[in-house]
Design an enzyme around this catalytic site. Structure first.
Site, mmCIF file in Angstrom:
data_model
loop_
_atom_site.group_PDB
_atom_site.id
_atom_site.type_symbol
_atom_site.label_atom_id
_atom_site.label_comp_id
_atom_site.label_asym_id
_atom_site.label_seq_id
_atom_site.Cartn_x
_atom_site.Cartn_y
_atom_site.Cartn_z
ATOM 1 N N ASP A 47 0.854 -1.191 0.000
ATOM 2 C CA ASP A 47 0.000 0.000 0.000
ATOM 3 C C ASP A 47 0.892 1.244 0.000
ATOM 4 O O ASP A 47 1.938 1.250 0.625
ATOM 5 C CB ASP A 47 -0.868 -0.006 1.266
ATOM 6 C CG ASP A 47 -1.927 1.071 1.228
ATOM 7 O OD1 ASP A 47 -2.756 1.054 0.298
ATOM 8 O OD2 ASP A 47 -1.934 1.952 2.122
ATOM 9 N N TYR A 52 1.486 10.065 1.112
ATOM 10 C CA TYR A 52 2.506 9.534 2.047
ATOM 11 C C TYR A 52 3.903 9.989 1.607
ATOM 12 O O TYR A 52 4.869 9.767 2.322
ATOM 13 C CB TYR A 52 2.484 7.999 2.114
ATOM 14 C CG TYR A 52 1.199 7.362 2.566
ATOM 15 C CD1 TYR A 52 0.194 8.101 3.188
ATOM 16 C CD2 TYR A 52 0.974 5.998 2.388
ATOM 17 C CE1 TYR A 52 -0.996 7.507 3.591
ATOM 18 C CE2 TYR A 52 -0.207 5.396 2.799
ATOM 19 C CZ TYR A 52 -1.191 6.150 3.389
ATOM 20 O OH TYR A 52 -2.360 5.555 3.785
ATOM 21 N N LYS A 77 -2.691 6.095 -4.061
ATOM 22 C CA LYS A 77 -4.001 6.733 -3.854
ATOM 23 C C LYS A 77 -3.985 8.184 -4.305
ATOM 24 O O LYS A 77 -2.991 8.897 -4.115
ATOM 25 C CB LYS A 77 -4.391 6.693 -2.360
ATOM 26 C CG LYS A 77 -4.277 5.331 -1.716
ATOM 27 C CD LYS A 77 -4.874 5.313 -0.321
ATOM 28 C CE LYS A 77 -4.431 4.074 0.434
ATOM 29 N NZ LYS A 77 -3.128 4.214 1.087
ATOM 30 N N HIS A 110 -8.383 8.430 -2.298
ATOM 31 C CA HIS A 110 -7.997 8.324 -0.883
ATOM 32 C C HIS A 110 -9.148 8.640 0.081
ATOM 33 O O HIS A 110 -9.375 7.922 1.043
ATOM 34 C CB HIS A 110 -6.802 9.256 -0.628
ATOM 35 C CG HIS A 110 -5.932 8.838 0.506
ATOM 36 N ND1 HIS A 110 -4.575 9.043 0.520
ATOM 37 C CD2 HIS A 110 -6.201 8.224 1.685
ATOM 38 C CE1 HIS A 110 -4.060 8.572 1.646
ATOM 39 N NE2 HIS A 110 -5.029 8.072 2.371
HETATM 40 N N1 LIG Z 1 -6.714 4.927 3.455
HETATM 41 C C1 LIG Z 1 -6.487 5.609 4.555
HETATM 42 O O1 LIG Z 1 -7.087 6.648 4.803
HETATM 43 C C2 LIG Z 1 -5.480 5.080 5.545
HETATM 44 C C3 LIG Z 1 -5.405 5.631 6.830
HETATM 45 C C4 LIG Z 1 -4.476 5.090 7.725
HETATM 46 C C5 LIG Z 1 -3.643 4.041 7.317
HETATM 47 N N2 LIG Z 1 -3.714 3.542 6.044
HETATM 48 C C6 LIG Z 1 -2.849 2.433 5.575
HETATM 49 O O2 LIG Z 1 -2.971 1.363 6.494
HETATM 50 C C7 LIG Z 1 -1.660 0.997 6.935
HETATM 51 C C8 LIG Z 1 -1.703 0.364 8.318
HETATM 52 O O3 LIG Z 1 -2.259 1.237 9.276
HETATM 53 P P1 LIG Z 1 -1.374 2.060 10.339
HETATM 54 O O4 LIG Z 1 -0.036 2.297 9.791
HETATM 55 O O5 LIG Z 1 -2.201 3.242 10.715
HETATM 56 O O6 LIG Z 1 -1.319 1.153 11.638
HETATM 57 P P2 LIG Z 1 -1.285 -0.409 12.011
HETATM 58 O O7 LIG Z 1 -0.804 -1.230 10.871
HETATM 59 O O8 LIG Z 1 -2.597 -0.732 12.646
HETATM 60 O O9 LIG Z 1 -0.187 -0.390 13.188
HETATM 61 C C9 LIG Z 1 1.170 -0.127 12.939
HETATM 62 C C10 LIG Z 1 1.896 -0.185 14.289
HETATM 63 O O10 LIG Z 1 1.768 -1.527 14.810
HETATM 64 C C11 LIG Z 1 3.055 -1.989 15.177
HETATM 65 N N3 LIG Z 1 3.108 -3.436 14.916
HETATM 66 C C12 LIG Z 1 3.047 -4.049 13.712
HETATM 67 N N4 LIG Z 1 3.149 -5.382 13.858
HETATM 68 C C13 LIG Z 1 3.301 -5.614 15.201
HETATM 69 C C14 LIG Z 1 3.468 -6.783 15.958
HETATM 70 N N5 LIG Z 1 3.508 -7.992 15.370
HETATM 71 N N6 LIG Z 1 3.586 -6.659 17.309
HETATM 72 C C15 LIG Z 1 3.542 -5.437 17.902
HETATM 73 N N7 LIG Z 1 3.381 -4.279 17.226
HETATM 74 C C16 LIG Z 1 3.261 -4.366 15.866
HETATM 75 C C17 LIG Z 1 4.046 -1.258 14.287
HETATM 76 O O11 LIG Z 1 5.307 -1.223 14.950
HETATM 77 P P3 LIG Z 1 6.743 -1.282 14.185
HETATM 78 O O12 LIG Z 1 6.689 -0.293 13.060
HETATM 79 O O13 LIG Z 1 7.692 -0.928 15.279
HETATM 80 O O14 LIG Z 1 6.983 -2.684 13.674
HETATM 81 C C18 LIG Z 1 3.386 0.114 14.177
HETATM 82 O O15 LIG Z 1 3.728 0.919 15.296
HETATM 83 C C19 LIG Z 1 -0.894 2.308 6.837
HETATM 84 O O16 LIG Z 1 0.490 2.121 6.970
HETATM 85 C C20 LIG Z 1 -1.369 2.798 5.500
HETATM 86 O O17 LIG Z 1 -0.707 2.099 4.453
HETATM 87 C C21 LIG Z 1 -4.639 4.050 5.157
#
Ligand SMILES: NC(=O)c1ccc[n+]([C@@H]2O[C@H](COP(=O)([O-])OP(=O)(O)OC[C@H]3O[C@@H](n4cnc5c(N)ncnc54)[C@H](OP(=O)(O)O)[C@@H]3O)[C@@H](O)[C@H]2O)c1
Length: 280
Positions: A47, A52, A77, A110
């Site tokens: 993604d 970003y 996006k 997006h």
């Molecule tokens: N379309 C939209 O509007 C939108 C909005 C928000 C996000 N997104 C997309 O969704 C993706 C994921 O969401 P997000 O980045 O908000 O958060 P997320 O994936 O829910 O959480 C990421 C966090 O979880 C930690 N983590 C990952 N695996 C882990 C594990 N096995 N054990 C413990 N902690 C763990 C990571 O730590 P480390 O980095 O230290 O490993 C990071 O701090 C984004 O990166 C983006 O690509 C899209």
């Protein structure tokens, strides 16, 4: 395609992995290394987004990785400030130039930004971009059921994917059911609640212990069994590997029910209701 990760068929025929890799805040030279590790670990669905500011890092990681381009499903996006038809097409072209790619596999609008109300125009540009071969599959992100309804009514083309906030605190039952009418596959953003306290939840810990898995793996497995594609972000290589190791166990109906039981009507973690929240 990576053998360990099952695929999901989209409503336009494209098959994509049932788990992907999130990249918000992963950028620059350090980001390229994180992305190469992720591809080595087995991620094939990546993604990203114009906003970003990491399409360049994604493109560089693809060129440096040993994984062939045609095994990867690369997503970006369209930002809210470029919904006007001509600008949307130019932005998609700029997205390709930034990444140094000839095509994106998946491209999403997006945010709908319904107050500004130009998302139908943006969708018409996405349809044209697909015709021109810039994109293999076109989808949306953060679109409420009424927004998808309008896209179908006005253009006859349903999105292939809707990337939405989805985690045990906000399980999006109604949205998923309405999207399913059009065969729109849910992708879960912030599938782990961005490291929210749900990873320390005692009930989830108990389910994890029963399966010799971690709470994170249980939450990701819950997404898979809901039929959603989670896109967890992890800069730690250990986390990246852990998050892919979820295809050798199954949650019972009762365990699924426990996880879904954390749902709250206002469970959005960052107060981003697409009916009123606009992102440019
Ligand atoms: N379309 C939209 O509007 C939108 C909005 C928000 C996000 N997104 C997309 O969704 C993706 C994921 O969401 P997000 O980045 O908000 O958060 P997320 O994936 O829910 O959480 C990421 C966090 O979880 C930690 N983590 C990952 N695996 C882990 C594990 N096995 N054990 C413990 N902690 C763990 C990571 O730590 P480390 O980095 O230290 O490993 C990071 O701090 C984004 O990166 C983006 O690509 C899209």
């Amino acid at each position: 395609m990576n053998k360990r990760i099952p695929e999901k068929a989209l409503n336009d025929g494209l098959k994509i992995p049932s788990i992907g890799f999130g990249t918000a805040w992963i950028k620059g030279a350090a980001g390229v290394e994180v992305l190469i590790h992720a591809m080595d670990a087995g991620y094939r669905l990546i993604d990203s987004a114009f906003n970003y500011e990491n399409e360049g890092a994604v493109g560089q990681a693809i060129r440096k990785s040993s994984v062939p381009r045609d095994e990867l499903v690369i997503t970006s996006k369209l930002p809210g400030r470029h919904h006007a038809y001509k600008e949307a097409l130019e932005t998609i072209e700029e997205s390709l130039f930034r990444a140094g790619l000839d095509y994106y596999d998946l491209y999403l609008i997006h945010w709908p930004n319904p107050i500004t109300d130009r998302y139908v125009e943006a969708w018409q540009a996405m349809i044209e971009a697909k015709k021109r071969g810039y994109i293999r599959s076109i989808g949306v992100s953060n679109f409420l059921p009424e927004h998808n309804e309008r896209l179908v009514q006005e253009t006859g083309v349903a999105p292939s994917v809707n990337q939405i906030e989805l985690h045990p605190y906000f399980d999006q039952t109604e949205q998923r059911a309405k999207d399913d009418k059009y065969g729109i596959v849910p992708e879960s953003w912030s599938p782990l609640g961005r490291g929210h306290d749900m990873l320390n939840n005692e009930a989830i810990k108990g389910i994890a212990a029963a399966h010799s898995k971690t709470p994170t793996q249980v939450i990701l497995r819950w997404h898979i069994q809901l039929g959603a594609i989670p896109i967890p972000r992890a800069s730690s290589l250990a986390h990246q590997k852990e998050n892919l190791d979820i295809f050798d166990f199954e949650l019972s109906e009762a365990e699924m029910h426990i996880l879904s039981g954390f749902n709250q009507p206002d469970g959005r973690l960052w107060n981003q209701d697409p009916a009123v929240y606009e992102e440019m």
